[in-house]
Write a protein that holds these residues in place. Structure first.
Motif, PDB file in Angstrom:
ATOM      1  N   THR A  93       0.703  -1.209   0.056  1.00  0.00           N
ATOM      2  CA  THR A  93      -0.039  -0.106   0.047  1.00  0.00           C
ATOM      3  C   THR A  93       0.750   1.207   0.173  1.00  0.00           C
ATOM      4  O   THR A  93       1.558   1.628   1.083  1.00  0.00           O
ATOM      5  CB  THR A  93      -0.767  -0.058   1.189  1.00  0.00           C
ATOM      6  OG1 THR A  93      -1.880  -1.071   1.207  1.00  0.00           O
ATOM      7  CG2 THR A  93      -1.870   1.418   1.206  1.00  0.00           C
ATOM      8  N   ASP A  95      -9.189  -9.686  -4.324  1.00  0.00           N
ATOM      9  CA  ASP A  95      -9.626  -8.212  -4.691  1.00  0.00           C
ATOM     10  C   ASP A  95      -8.815  -7.406  -4.108  1.00  0.00           C
ATOM     11  O   ASP A  95      -8.615  -6.317  -4.586  1.00  0.00           O
ATOM     12  CB  ASP A  95     -10.836  -8.174  -4.601  1.00  0.00           C
ATOM     13  CG  ASP A  95     -11.876  -6.951  -5.160  1.00  0.00           C
ATOM     14  OD1 ASP A  95     -11.804  -6.824  -6.233  1.00  0.00           O
ATOM     15  OD2 ASP A  95     -11.898  -6.171  -4.192  1.00  0.00           O
ATOM     16  N   TYR A  96      -8.729  -7.585  -2.656  1.00  0.00           N
ATOM     17  CA  TYR A  96      -8.020  -6.835  -1.730  1.00  0.00           C
ATOM     18  C   TYR A  96      -6.660  -6.304  -2.229  1.00  0.00           C
ATOM     19  O   TYR A  96      -6.156  -5.187  -2.096  1.00  0.00           O
ATOM     20  CB  TYR A  96      -8.045  -7.112  -0.392  1.00  0.00           C
ATOM     21  CG  TYR A  96      -7.449  -6.280   0.694  1.00  0.00           C
ATOM     22  CD1 TYR A  96      -8.118  -5.202   1.170  1.00  0.00           C
ATOM     23  CD2 TYR A  96      -6.194  -6.310   1.084  1.00  0.00           C
ATOM     24  CE1 TYR A  96      -7.692  -4.274   1.955  1.00  0.00           C
ATOM     25  CE2 TYR A  96      -5.612  -5.571   2.145  1.00  0.00           C
ATOM     26  CZ  TYR A  96      -6.418  -4.415   2.639  1.00  0.00           C
ATOM     27  OH  TYR A  96      -5.910  -3.687   3.518  1.00  0.00           O
ATOM     28  N   LYS A 111      -6.694  -4.022  -5.028  1.00  0.00           N
ATOM     29  CA  LYS A 111      -7.236  -2.566  -4.585  1.00  0.00           C
ATOM     30  C   LYS A 111      -5.999  -1.669  -4.009  1.00  0.00           C
ATOM     31  O   LYS A 111      -6.017  -0.538  -4.514  1.00  0.00           O
ATOM     32  CB  LYS A 111      -8.311  -2.772  -3.654  1.00  0.00           C
ATOM     33  CG  LYS A 111      -8.814  -1.423  -2.949  1.00  0.00           C
ATOM     34  CD  LYS A 111      -9.874  -1.893  -1.932  1.00  0.00           C
ATOM     35  CE  LYS A 111     -10.396  -0.538  -1.156  1.00  0.00           C
ATOM     36  NZ  LYS A 111     -11.465  -0.847  -0.232  1.00  0.00           N
ATOM     37  N   ARG A 112      -5.162  -2.373  -3.339  1.00  0.00           N
ATOM     38  CA  ARG A 112      -4.074  -1.842  -2.575  1.00  0.00           C
ATOM     39  C   ARG A 112      -3.062  -1.569  -3.741  1.00  0.00           C
ATOM     40  O   ARG A 112      -2.613  -0.577  -3.559  1.00  0.00           O
ATOM     41  CB  ARG A 112      -3.698  -2.716  -1.525  1.00  0.00           C
ATOM     42  CG  ARG A 112      -4.411  -2.735  -0.335  1.00  0.00           C
ATOM     43  CD  ARG A 112      -4.896  -1.518   0.142  1.00  0.00           C
ATOM     44  NE  ARG A 112      -5.687  -1.498   1.259  1.00  0.00           N
ATOM     45  CZ  ARG A 112      -6.281  -0.260   1.951  1.00  0.00           C
ATOM     46  NH1 ARG A 112      -6.205   0.812   1.315  1.00  0.00           N
ATOM     47  NH2 ARG A 112      -7.143  -0.481   3.025  1.00  0.00           N
ATOM     48  N   CYS A 123      -3.588  -0.992  -7.006  1.00  0.00           N
ATOM     49  CA  CYS A 123      -3.718   0.171  -7.834  1.00  0.00           C
ATOM     50  C   CYS A 123      -4.162   1.427  -7.095  1.00  0.00           C
ATOM     51  O   CYS A 123      -4.273   2.637  -7.783  1.00  0.00           O
ATOM     52  CB  CYS A 123      -5.103  -0.187  -8.503  1.00  0.00           C
ATOM     53  SG  CYS A 123      -4.838  -1.723  -9.657  1.00  0.00           S
ATOM     54  N   GLU A 124      -3.844   1.573  -5.601  1.00  0.00           N
ATOM     55  CA  GLU A 124      -4.344   2.823  -4.901  1.00  0.00           C
ATOM     56  C   GLU A 124      -3.027   3.772  -5.339  1.00  0.00           C
ATOM     57  O   GLU A 124      -1.998   3.506  -4.877  1.00  0.00           O
ATOM     58  CB  GLU A 124      -4.728   2.443  -3.625  1.00  0.00           C
ATOM     59  CG  GLU A 124      -4.713   3.563  -2.750  1.00  0.00           C
ATOM     60  CD  GLU A 124      -4.949   3.223  -1.530  1.00  0.00           C
ATOM     61  OE1 GLU A 124      -5.171   4.210  -0.543  1.00  0.00           O
ATOM     62  OE2 GLU A 124      -5.275   2.147  -1.056  1.00  0.00           O
ATOM     63  N   SER A 128     -14.938  -6.130 -10.835  1.00  0.00           N
ATOM     64  CA  SER A 128     -14.545  -5.393  -9.445  1.00  0.00           C
ATOM     65  C   SER A 128     -13.045  -5.200  -9.654  1.00  0.00           C
ATOM     66  O   SER A 128     -12.475  -4.427  -9.313  1.00  0.00           O
ATOM     67  CB  SER A 128     -14.728  -6.399  -8.300  1.00  0.00           C
ATOM     68  OG  SER A 128     -14.096  -5.936  -7.165  1.00  0.00           O
ATOM     69  N   HIS A 153     -10.570  -1.281  -9.830  1.00  0.00           N
ATOM     70  CA  HIS A 153      -9.566  -0.853  -9.313  1.00  0.00           C
ATOM     71  C   HIS A 153      -8.530  -0.281 -10.441  1.00  0.00           C
ATOM     72  O   HIS A 153      -7.830   0.708 -10.213  1.00  0.00           O
ATOM     73  CB  HIS A 153      -8.888  -2.004  -8.466  1.00  0.00           C
ATOM     74  CG  HIS A 153      -9.903  -2.333  -7.413  1.00  0.00           C
ATOM     75  ND1 HIS A 153     -10.613  -1.651  -6.674  1.00  0.00           N
ATOM     76  CD2 HIS A 153     -10.037  -3.635  -6.844  1.00  0.00           C
ATOM     77  CE1 HIS A 153     -11.448  -2.287  -6.002  1.00  0.00           C
ATOM     78  NE2 HIS A 153     -11.010  -3.654  -5.896  1.00  0.00           N
ATOM     79  N   LYS A 173      -9.905   3.051 -11.634  1.00  0.00           N
ATOM     80  CA  LYS A 173     -10.352   4.195 -10.862  1.00  0.00           C
ATOM     81  C   LYS A 173      -9.025   5.364 -10.721  1.00  0.00           C
ATOM     82  O   LYS A 173      -7.773   5.163 -10.501  1.00  0.00           O
ATOM     83  CB  LYS A 173     -10.070   3.675  -9.165  1.00  0.00           C
ATOM     84  CG  LYS A 173     -10.463   4.583  -8.303  1.00  0.00           C
ATOM     85  CD  LYS A 173     -10.816   3.996  -6.827  1.00  0.00           C
ATOM     86  CE  LYS A 173     -11.212   5.075  -5.665  1.00  0.00           C
ATOM     87  NZ  LYS A 173     -12.741   5.792  -6.078  1.00  0.00           N
ATOM     88  N   SER A 182     -16.936   3.799 -11.623  1.00  0.00           N
ATOM     89  CA  SER A 182     -15.473   4.169 -11.591  1.00  0.00           C
ATOM     90  C   SER A 182     -15.125   4.361 -13.117  1.00  0.00           C
ATOM     91  O   SER A 182     -14.230   5.491 -13.179  1.00  0.00           O
ATOM     92  CB  SER A 182     -14.687   3.073 -10.995  1.00  0.00           C
ATOM     93  OG  SER A 182     -14.812   2.773  -9.847  1.00  0.00           O
TER      94      SER A 182
END
Length: 922
Positions: free
Chosen positions: A359, A403-404, A407-408, A410-411, A469, A473, A476, A545
């Protein structure tokens, strides 16, 4: 401490509670009489052997009978505590007393008891914990040399902690070196060490002060030393207790995390997760539990501390860097991606740790993007393997964990998003079915397209929703990726049906098919499949998104008129959930907010008109309100995951799945909880406010910006100025009448809007017929709401002012009463003074008595006092002279007898001084 002083209180409490809980007092009279007899022999016995035998028999009876436990709690504690205090030299008596106390605090299971019946063991624990000095007495026993004394003492403290944790924690903190004695037990023999470890684990769960002292006493070094001795992750339950204690010390405690990192480092922790590929298949249940606790330790370190704490991000970044230097990413990938034989709970927690590790950490993000998993020659990028897990996982928890990771990843990582988006190219023949063995060599984008094609082939939309989903990400907050993916076109499933279609259209098509499938399920049965509750929200999340701040995506979406019609139907569909209604309304709002089209049937005006005609603005805005209410209820129901205790980890290891603590109250699907995280909810709130403002701005201006003057305003040829003025005047009057008529209609519409807003329904027959009327009615509705708010504010202010006025009136009345009483007292004093003055005057007139001379009286009294003191001083001097002469005569006589006078007189004055001091103190 005199334990006998509290015997009467303990008797009264225990007997009263016992009679209430256990009913008939004669039901266990035999046990009661035996307990009393044994206690009497222990307390009043003369023979040591008889007392020891009595305490042994008492222990056996208390360990087997609940009524005996009850009877013991009434009278036994003061007697046995007195044994512990006064007979420390008798090891057997102390052992027997401790073992009996442990038995009295150990619950005895019953099959025929009442469900809510109070356990005597729990009540005995409460009674013992109320003795203020009992805990310090027990802690002092830990320094005894006898093994069993220390062992039973730790068992007794653990039993007390189970039933009365707060009192025990306070008592241990108030006892000097209490925690230090417990920490010393970690270096004792194995059995005692394990009991001390379990006790410290219970003590440090929520007591921050105890956590600080334990860390100060060198807990980190001792914990990892024990773990190494026990064999690391292959060890038994002792390793589990050590890791649980470690997690208690660092949970939401940034200072302890920093201390761990700076003292012994993370190498001992990483070594627990280090597995050899050849032995990785040997996953026993205890090893699974140990790995779960070690992964929780990593997760706690990667959070950086409690939410909102200063320096949390810096601490998180530091822990990420330190763990990455120990090659922890390789071990996490082995556990989460390659170890498909491991328990699901282990794989899920390892994947979440990977997400936390990368992250907002550029170096770790690059490491994950370049990592390969598998063994030669079958290797592939780690992200591809994780994406396959997300698509194929048999459990919801494993999909959410994979998925998490994305998500992290691509953040705030535009390069990573661009890398993944660059692979999104359709294969040469997207309609062909890929051989399963060849999937391992496919790219991220090829697997994504294949997931969509397979959805078209078998009608299963769960895989499509999972892929959507992941794609949300990737897109986004990245306009370049949105534009790139927008250009992807897929071939039609059947070539004869038409040419290729954009990927965005295919996604909307699957959303429509999923909605129609759910509608069929609802018509056929009252039970909806579990996946129906999250498939549409996942696809709608992707659309939100994708369309956000991307006018070209809006234009592509509106290229097909059926898309707008479908969204309007979805917003008002009776078969859709509140989340689907709200998210579909957000997509419609984005088609207004980011719409740059100039064509009449695709611009923002057309979308707003379609909403007002098919749904109605009141109903449309009501979808936003309902969505926000569900967000609030969802946030209040969400609980943080509980710490991994013995019971939780055991159940996770047995079932192989993670417990969903977050959804225990509201029974929401875990995917919905994951979608509507605080970040997404905040994003939706901001977007909703912008959509409302955009719609009001559209109503505030005309659709055509070119002003067209009516023909009536032009002067006709041959028309005189007077006639022209009259005609203009009549035209203006006509326009005024029409405006007044419109205002009246708007007022009626505003009242209808208020009524419809309160009831939550809206009649299509009562909808405004034009945009301007809708604007005015909305404005009137807002004015009414503002007026209602002001009225409520004024009412509250009025109530507040009235309350203050009442207080002031009460205060004024009180002050007035005080003033009146003071005035009465002053008047009475004034009258008394006047009467005294009158008496003085009368006495003077009667006897001509002069004023007394105060100075003369004072001087006379002083002289008399000096005379008396001088006489007393003379008497004292005479007595001293007589005593001195006696001393001289006695001294000369003693010298004649050969005695040392100085040695005899030595200390006589000091003794007198000490005696005087004692008298003063008394």
């Amino acid at each position: 401490m005199d334990f006998k002083l509290g015997r009467l209180n303990l008797n009264a409490v225990a007997q009263g509670v016992g009679g209430f809980v256990f009913g008939n007092e004669n039901s266990a009279s035999n046990e009661d009489s035996y307990v009393e007899r044994y206690l009497d022999r222990i307390n009043n016995g003369v023979l040591v052997e008889d007392r020891r035998a009595a305490i042994t028999e008492l222990q056996s009876l208390v360990a087997e009978s609940r009524s005996a436990q009850m009877a013991f709690g009434a009278t036994g504690f003061p007697i046995l505590l007195n044994v512990l205090k006064e007979e420390r030299d008798d090891v057997e008596m102390v052992r027997g007393a401790l073992e009996t106390l442990v038995s009295a605090l150990t619950p005895i299971g019953t099959t025929d008891g009442l469900k809510n019946e109070v356990q005597p063991a729990s009540m005995n624990s409460d009674l013992l914990s109320r003795e203020s000095e009992s805990i310090s007495l027990l802690l002092s026993l830990l320094s005894e040399d006898d093994f069993y004394i220390r062992y039973y003492t730790l068992q007794l403290l653990t039993a007390l902690l189970t039933h009365s944790p707060n009192r025990l924690q306070e008592a241990i903190l108030s006892t000097p070196r209490g925690i230090t004695r417990l920490m010393d037990m970690l270096m004792d023999r194995e059995v005692i060490r394990n009991e001390a470890l379990l006790l410290l684990t219970y003590l440090t769960r929520e007591a921050e002060e105890i956590q600080k002292i334990v860390v100060f006493e060198g807990a980190f070094e001792k914990i990892f030393s024990i773990i190494k001795e026990e064999g690391g992750s292959d060890g038994g339950v002792v390793v589990q207790d050590c890791l649980e204690l470690l997690n208690n010390l660092i949970r939401n405690n940034a200072s302890n995390q920093i201390l761990l990192k700076e003292t012994i480092g993370f190498e001992p922790l990483v070594s627990i997760l280090r597995l050899r590929r050849g032995s990785a298949y040997n996953f026993t249940q205890q090893k699974t539990v140990n790995l779960l606790n070690a992964l929780e330790t990593v997760e706690l370190l990667l959070t950086g501390g409690p939410p909102g704490e200063l320096g949390k991000d810096a601490n998180r970044l530091s822990s990420q860097t330190a763990l990455a230097q120990k090659k922890i990413l390789d071990h996490l990938l082995l556990l989460g991606v390659e170890s498909q034989w491991a328990a699901v709970a282990v794989r899920c927690l390892a994947l979440r740790c990977i997400g936390d590790l990368v992250t907002r950490n550029p170096h770790n993000l690059d490491s994950l993007a370049s990592k390969l998993v598998g063994e030669e020659p079958h290797v592939e990028p780690a992200l591809n393997a994780i994406f396959r897990i997300a698509l194929r996982a048999s459990t919801i928890q494993e999909f959410l964990a994979a998925d998490y990771v994305f998500k992290r990843f691509c953040e705030k990582n535009t390069d990573g998003q661009a890398m993944l988006a660059s692979t999104l190219t359709p294969p040469p023949n997207s309609t062909s079915h890929t051989i399963p063995e060849a999937i391992g060599s496919m790219t991220f984008g090829s697997m994504f397209i294949q997931a969509l094609v397979s959805t078209e082939a078998n009608g299963e939309f769960e895989t499509c929703s999972r892929a959507a989903s992941i794609l949300s990400h990737v897109l986004k907050d990245n306009v370049q990726c949105k534009e790139r993916v927008l250009r992807i076109e897929l071939e039609a499933p059947v070539p004869s049906l038409g040419s290729s279609e954009p990927l965005l259209h295919r996604i909307v098509k699957y959303l429509a098919l999923a909605a129609s499938t759910k509608s069929k399920h609802n018509n056929q049965s009252s039970i909806t499949p579990a996946e129906d509750s999250y498939i549409q929200p996942l696809i709608l999340q992707l659309l939100i998104s994708w369309l956000e701040d991307c006018p070209n995506a809006i234009s592509c979406f509106l290229d097909s008129p059926a898309h707008l019609t479908f969204l309007l139907e979805l917003v008002s569909s009776p078969h859709a959930s509140v989340y689907v209604h709200g998210l579909a309304a957000i997509v419609l709002g984005e088609c207004i907010l980011y719409n740059k089209c100039s064509e009449n049937n695709r611009d923002a005006f057309a979308v707003v008109d379609a909403i007002s005609q098919k749904i109605g603005l009141t109903s449309y805005f009501l979808k936003f309100d309902e969505l926000q209410k569900n967000f609030v209820s969802l946030s209040t129901s969400v609980e943080h995951r509980k710490p991994l205790t013995r019971s939780i980890t055991a159940s996770m290891a047995e079932t192989g799945e993670i417990e969903d603590n977050e959804t225990s109250q509201k029974h929401e699907h875990p995917i919905l909880v994951e979608i509507f995280d605080p970040q997404f909810v905040g994003f939706i709130k901001k977007l909703e406010a912008c959509i409302r403002e955009s719609i009001m701005n559209i109503f505030s201006r005309t659709k055509n910006k070119v002003t067209v003057l009516p023909a009536e305003l032009e002067q006709k040829s041959g028309e005189t100025d007077g006639d022209y003025i009259k005609r203009l005047k009549s035209f203006v009057e006509k326009q005024c009448n029409e405006m007044q008529d419109l205002l009246g209609r708007n007022t009626t519409l505003a009242e209808e809007l208020v009524r419809s807003g309160s009831s939550g329904t809206f009649d299509p027959a009562q909808k405004p017929s034009s945009g301007r009327e809708r604007l005015q009615s909305e404005t009137l509705r807002q004015d009414l709401q503002e007026a209602a708010r002001r009225i409520e504010m004024l009412k509250s202010e009025k109530a507040k002012i009235e309350a203050e006025a009442s207080n002031y009136r009460n205060l004024a009345s009180k002050l007035e009463a005080d003033l009146k009483s003071l005035s009465d007292a002053y008047n009475s004093l004034e009258q008394a003074n006047l009467s005294l003055e009158a008496e003085v005057k009368a006495l003077r007139k009667a006897g001509n008595v002069p004023y007394p001379d105060v100075e003369a009286i004072r001087a006379e009294a002083k002289q008399e006092a000096e005379k008396e003191s001088e006489a007393e001083l003379n008497d004292l001097l005479v007595c001293l002279g007589q005593e001195q002469s006696k001393v001289e005569k006695l001294s000369s006589r003693l010298i004649e007898l050969g005695e040392d006078v100085d040695s005899l007189l030595e200390g006589i004055g000091d003794d007198a001084g000490l005696q005087d001091e004692d008298d003063d103190e008394n």
